[in-house]
Design an enzyme around this catalytic site. Structure first.
Site, PDB file in Angstrom:
ATOM      1  N   ASP A  22      15.420  -0.082  -3.134  1.00 32.06           N
ATOM      2  CA  ASP A  22      15.888  -0.144  -4.658  1.00 32.06           C
ATOM      3  C   ASP A  22      16.195   1.390  -5.053  1.00 32.06           C
ATOM      4  OD1 ASP A  22      13.383   1.092  -4.627  1.00 32.06           O
ATOM      5  OD2 ASP A  22      13.031   0.746  -6.599  1.00 32.06           O
ATOM      6  N   ASP A  57      -1.112   2.397  -5.692  1.00 35.79           N
ATOM      7  CA  ASP A  57      -1.235   3.552  -4.816  1.00 35.79           C
ATOM      8  C   ASP A  57      -0.722   4.763  -5.587  1.00 35.79           C
ATOM      9  OD1 ASP A  57       1.625   5.032  -3.786  1.00 35.79           O
ATOM     10  OD2 ASP A  57       2.025   3.091  -4.735  1.00 35.79           O
ATOM     11  N   ASP A  74       6.565   2.008   1.738  1.00 33.72           N
ATOM     12  CA  ASP A  74       7.609   1.931   0.608  1.00 33.72           C
ATOM     13  C   ASP A  74       9.013   2.011   1.320  1.00 33.72           C
ATOM     14  OD1 ASP A  74       8.053   4.801   1.540  1.00 33.72           O
ATOM     15  OD2 ASP A  74       7.116   5.744  -0.084  1.00 33.72           O
ATOM     16  N   SER A  75      10.106   1.813   0.531  1.00 36.19           N
ATOM     17  CA  SER A  75      11.370   1.760   0.894  1.00 36.19           C
ATOM     18  C   SER A  75      11.938   2.995   1.419  1.00 36.19           C
ATOM     19  CB  SER A  75      12.089   0.952   0.111  1.00 36.19           C
ATOM     20  OG  SER A  75      12.530   1.793  -0.947  1.00 36.19           O
TER      21      SER A  75
END
Length: 378
Positions: A147, A268, A92-93
């Protein structure tokens, strides 16, 4: 960047089964990704995760950048070597975690400045820094654009501002990611619960070009099951059919079954291992707690139909004893079983789609789930 081949084998209405082909191995879809937050799927050995049928796991940018540090992981050969997982990894970011630190962060156009929840140290996470950590330091096969996770509930103006910021950060993420022949980057579609914003976010993300897949963000944040389904109904039709669709942070079995019905390919969630640590056992009709007195002398396995030692080789009475005694082995076995259950569910979903019986599968699953939930609350 690489656009990994995505072969669709069968469809039924919007549901589809397929294979996402990565340099580190194929991923059968619809796929569930066990969460390896800190380079570990909590309480479960990596070879056990593989044995459940998982093709891919998820790593967490925020936690790994803080401890042990992404640069240290890079110096030690990357996340695959560091954590002992040779298959594909999606990271993930970090956007969701820093969004959740509302009292410890300050957001700007540049990115998010935040203080570590561990030691209070100050950090800056931007699209460029997120790409550096995910792609260069961790070496993820699938990276996520940076994001802002839109809060729920959000007004139309708040949702639009958040969505537009994520689009600008998505463009910067693409530029920073660059040309990486063995790695790909997914976009994240935002827009809260508003149909027009979801459609606009999808359209503009696609227009940026170059994304290897499209995630649906801003769900599993308190909106509830029915609203989630409504958002998916108006979002997935706007996403390319030749790219995988990933619903982030979801979820319960009923959420997954309904989301696949609406065209989602990847999932997930921390539920399997978090539940295992608290004595919960997942089934097709929900979760039950093994600590309940009724299991004290129950000699049956958790689920003999699942080809996993955790599911078939230990009695409910034994696991009841372990959990009540606070023995860590009980938490480990339940976590292993729960992952195996989720992976078995995905295999059954794929088989039903390929057999052309998925609509019947969904109807039966939904009925059994609703009846059990009504019994639990009645």
């Amino acid at each position: 960047m690489a656009i990994f081949p995505f072969d669709i084998h069968a469809t039924e209405d919007r549901a589809r089964s397929g294979t996402l082909k990565t340099p580190r191995g194929d991923i059968a879809t619809p796929a569930f990704m066990p969460v390896g937050t800190a380079a570990t799927v909590k309480g479960v050995y990596m070879d056990q995760v593989r044995q459940t049928g998982a093709d891919i796991i998820l790593g967490n940018t925020y936690h790994l950048m803080l401890r042990p540090g992404s640069e240290r992981i890079a110096n030690l050969g990357g996340l695959h070597k560091f954590g002992g997982w040779s298959g594909p990894i999606l990271t993930d970011s970090g956007g969701f975690q820093v969004w959740s630190l509302s009292k410890l962060r300050k957001m700007s156009e540049e990115g998010v400045e935040f203080r570590s929840h561990i030691d209070g140290s100050k950090h800056m996470l931007s699209p460029e820094r997120s790409m550096e950590i995910q792609a260069e330091h961790l070496g993820a096969d699938i990276c996520m654009q940076f994001d802002e996770c839109t809060p729920f509930p959000a007004t139309p103006d708040q949702a639009r501002a958040s969505m537009e910021l994520s689009l600008r950060w998505g463009e910067r993420s693409l530029a920073a990611f660059g040309n990486r022949p063995d790695q790909t980057l997914f976009a994240i579609v935002q827009g809260s619960t508003y149909e027009d914003l979801r459609a606009e976010s999808a359209k503009l993300s696609i227009a940026l070009g170059g994304f290897g897949g499209y995630a649906i963000g801003g769900l599993a944040v308190g909106e509830g099951h029915e609203t989630m389904c409504q958002v998916l109904d108006v979002t997935t039709p706007h996403l390319p059919t030749d790219r995988p669709r990933y619903l982030m942070g979801v979820g319960k079995p009923i959420d997954i079954v309904e989301a696949v019905y609406r065209g989602v390919d990847m999932f997930d969630c921390v539920i399997p291992t978090r539940s295992g640590r608290h004595g919960q056992v997942w089934t097709d009709v929900g979760a039950y707690n093994i600590k309940r007195a009724e299991f004290a002398e129950n000699d049956s396995p958790l689920d003999a139909s699942i080809d996993c030692p955790a599911s078939r080789d230990y009695s409910k009475a034994y696991l009841h004893h372990l959990i009540r005694s606070k023995e860590m082995l009980g938490q480990m076995i339940l976590s292993w079983h729960n992952i195996a259950y989720f992976e078995d569910l995905m295999a059954r979903i794929r088989a039903a789609i390929e057999a052309g019986t998925y609509s019947d599968f969904v109807a039966g699953f939904r009925t059994a789930w609703d009846q059990n939930q009504a019994g639990e609350t009645g």
